[in-house]
Enzyme design. Sequence first.
Site, PDB file in Angstrom:
ATOM      1  CE  LYS A  51      87.409-130.978  38.429  1.00 23.89           C
ATOM      2  NZ  LYS A  51      86.129-130.227  38.359  1.00 23.89           N
ATOM      3  CB  THR A  60      87.742-121.813  50.434  1.00 21.87           C
ATOM      4  OG1 THR A  60      87.623-120.494  49.914  1.00 21.87           O
ATOM      5  CG2 THR A  60      86.363-122.380  50.656  1.00 21.87           C
ATOM      6  CB  ILE A 105      82.988-137.729  44.276  1.00 22.42           C
ATOM      7  CG1 ILE A 105      81.729-136.885  44.076  1.00 22.42           C
ATOM      8  CG2 ILE A 105      82.755-139.162  43.832  1.00 22.42           C
ATOM      9  CD1 ILE A 105      81.227-136.869  42.642  1.00 22.42           C
ATOM     10  N   GLY A 115      83.587-126.826  46.870  1.00 23.30           N
ATOM     11  CA  GLY A 115      83.067-126.204  48.078  1.00 23.30           C
ATOM     12  C   GLY A 115      83.967-126.482  49.266  1.00 23.30           C
ATOM     13  NE  ARG A 144      99.732-117.274  46.453  1.00 18.86           N
ATOM     14  CZ  ARG A 144      98.838-118.247  46.213  1.00 18.86           C
ATOM     15  NH1 ARG A 144      97.674-118.233  46.826  1.00 18.86           N
ATOM     16  NH2 ARG A 144      99.126-119.226  45.371  1.00 18.86           N
ATOM     17  N   GLY A 149      85.970-132.783  44.226  1.00 16.55           N
ATOM     18  CA  GLY A 149      86.095-132.478  45.665  1.00 16.55           C
ATOM     19  C   GLY A 149      85.554-133.497  46.650  1.00 16.55           C
ATOM     20  N   GLY A 160      78.771-117.957  42.554  1.00 13.47           N
ATOM     21  CA  GLY A 160      80.161-118.301  42.829  1.00 13.47           C
ATOM     22  C   GLY A 160      80.618-119.584  42.170  1.00 13.47           C
TER      23      GLY A 160
END
Lengths: 445, 445
Positions: A221, A19, A152, A319, A51, A150, A203
């Site tokens: 985090k 992704t 920010i 995302g 992979r 992600g 998801g």
Amino acid sequence: MSSMQLQATETLGIVGGGTVGGGIVEILEKNRDLFTKMTGKEINVARLAVRDLGKARDFDTPATTVVSDNFEDILVDGSIDTVVEVMGGTSLAKDVVIKSLKSGKNVVTANKALIADCLVEIENTVNEVNANRAEGEKPVEFRYEAAVCGGIPIISSLQGDFVGDEITMCTGIINGCTNYMLTEMDKNGLSYDESLQGASELGYAEADPTLDVGGFDARSKLKILMRLAFGIDVEEDEISCKGIPELTKEDFEYAAMLGGTIKLTGVAKKISDSDVAAFVSPTYLDNSDTLASISGATNAVEIQSKNLVRSTYTGQGAGRYPTANSCINDIIKVARGDINPLPFNSKGPGTLKFVNDFKSKFYIRMRYRDQNGITKDCGNLCEENNIGIYSILQNPIKNRNDACFVVMTDSVKLSQVKKFVAQIEGLDWCKGEVFFMPVLRDEDL
Amino acid sequence: MSSMQLQATETLGIVGGGTVGGGIVEILEKNRDLFTKMTGKEINVARLAVRDLGKARDFDTPATTVVSDNFEDILVDGSIDTVVEVMGGTSLAKDVVIKSLKSGKNVVTANKALIADCLVEIENTVNEVNANRAEGEKPVEFRYEAAVCGGIPIISSLQGDFVGDEITMCTGIINGCTNYMLTEMDKNGLSYDESLQGASELGYAEADPTLDVGGFDARSKLKILMRLAFGIDVEEDEISCKGIPELTKEDFEYAAMLGGTIKLTGVAKKISDSDVAAFVSPTYLDNSDTLASISGATNAVEIQSKNLVRSTYTGQGAGRYPTANSCINDIIKVARGDINPLPFNSKGPGTLKFVNDFKSKFYIRMRYRDQNGITKDCGNLCEENNIGIYSILQNPIKNRNDACFVVMTDSVKLSQVKKFVAQIEGLDWCKGEVFFMPVLRDEDL
């Protein structure tokens, strides 16, 4: 001519064709001319390691990119300046990152788990490699903006916006899956199971949602944020961690009665000149709080500090494009020659230490079989444990065999609450486990 | 020895010894060793220029700093690398900034008014000076993080976090004085005059509050944000600007009935592939909106973009330490050698153009003397102007000679609303001016 061209090129090797990797390739292609203008360099993806070579990809790979299933090809390719690690996981990814740095390549990564696991080892590697660089040679860069929240830019903010400031507290809604679930439970009255199902369908939740709902993803985090904000290294499992599966509809009803809601937060706070406390837990917040307005899968990180008082960053925590965008920002910074030789610690080693206890007002919800003496028992044990009661909430009882009430405490220590809770759980009227959580805007937190 | 020392020094000249200048000197002194470690340079304030040498200062000036009342001393001092302009105003300050750049010095400034006024001239000067630099010589830097929303790093974010992204909308609560006043009017039921008095007492409002309450301060900031977000230059007075003095208690009552509140916002939005619309105005927001939760003198800027979707930065918009902190971040970046040769336009010249009209749902409040036919007149004029009515709000009438009602429109153009309002104002039942404002989260805005 050839040497001029060499100088004007930033050559990437991307490890991971999923992704995020696909998003990066797409954004690079779409902005090719712009990025050349901005950085003075042509940015090329020379190699992409995946992979499974046979797997269909949902993005176009430039014709000049060599795709292989062996990341070692990237390491031995001397033309590659920067390795972009977006494969995830902690074993092979660690090999990629450490070996890339050791071979003098810059690294851009989106891998939170890896950094939380191996922060000190990565830091030592960066320092070692840079100590051995020739004088005047540009240090290798390790950039990881995408690894925490992600989309920010909290990493670069913590690296650059507080250099002359002193951070006193860091509070984050840093897991999108659970924030989506809690929003559904609060706004639409869903149960935990119903909201988890919704999160899976969208998801937001993994097949095994433990890392999200258990608070462990948020804790990884928080550990990284604590290093940047306070300069301390703490083992993840030393940080108190409570997830959201214990939360019930009643908790949201009581929170609404109090004029607030419940968010899973990661909190780290300087509680004295020498100590930092931290936890991951559901917390009660007033509805007027900016953090209470962060709904759905959105993330937010609030930094309290001496100069800036209170700064909050809100955005997408995950995302394809938010995460890829952060990797792109890192790639551009590397390409245009920004220097950030101390990726985890712009202020140098800290002197603060972590303590696993803190003071707060608490919300304590007890489930019980109705009988005489419950309030008396509760009052006695509060007194015994030196816990001041701020208020008691009790909705009209619908079922005398299965009711619940809530005690809001004055400011007390987590350790006091734990002892009190264990004692309550030993009483015959108490059904199941007692649930407790801190109140976020307690001044004494 | 002497040349080594020269290389390891960043020498500053500060112009302005007021609130912000004092904060900068303080933070620099307090963090002297840390900053040397971070930048590899000793940062010294060689000179400080002030307007009045006799005035008492609320900060200590280092013994080695030469204080004078002539900023030309700084310009002619060849040892000064970077000029920090924190005097405010647009005439003398312009001289300082332009001359400093022309003499090859970096500039750090907190001067919003100057940049809004002279953006293109400053940019041309930076470009000219850098075009004439010898090859390999570091370009001069112009940094102005503190100029827009003091403590929020929105400038560096717009310069660095959206390089591969496309910004579609920028929405800001960018004036602390008015946000404080509107919060008081909403939460505590104060009148406009009462809230202005409170703002004056707290130092949020100037002696002449016109720039704040009229929306002009917000418009200056919006103009700068528009350049960074969309690459367009627009004359400030081309941007529609409505301040808050027309707002009444009734507006907050009606907003509460609708489940929302009123904020003074600066909005710029891409409304087509070629056009950007913008305005400063009170706007209606739902209470669930994160921007609705920004209370008191706090500022917030929300950026909507293709990759990051929605990112919001919240923090202190003014004050000694928030503003000084942003200047310090700039000083550190200059000292450690970060390069940012295109301070206003990291993506190069844009092709977008400004249009002074936009579509939105609108809140229109009309004050009237009660008589027959008011609703009919209103309905007729709406129809004539092709304005769809979404809803009509009318609180019970207390005084038939002075009542008001509100029309919420469907999505219509500002120009339609202005025409409608002028017609209403011509009717005999209409008392005074009709007030209107956009609804923020209209998808068609």
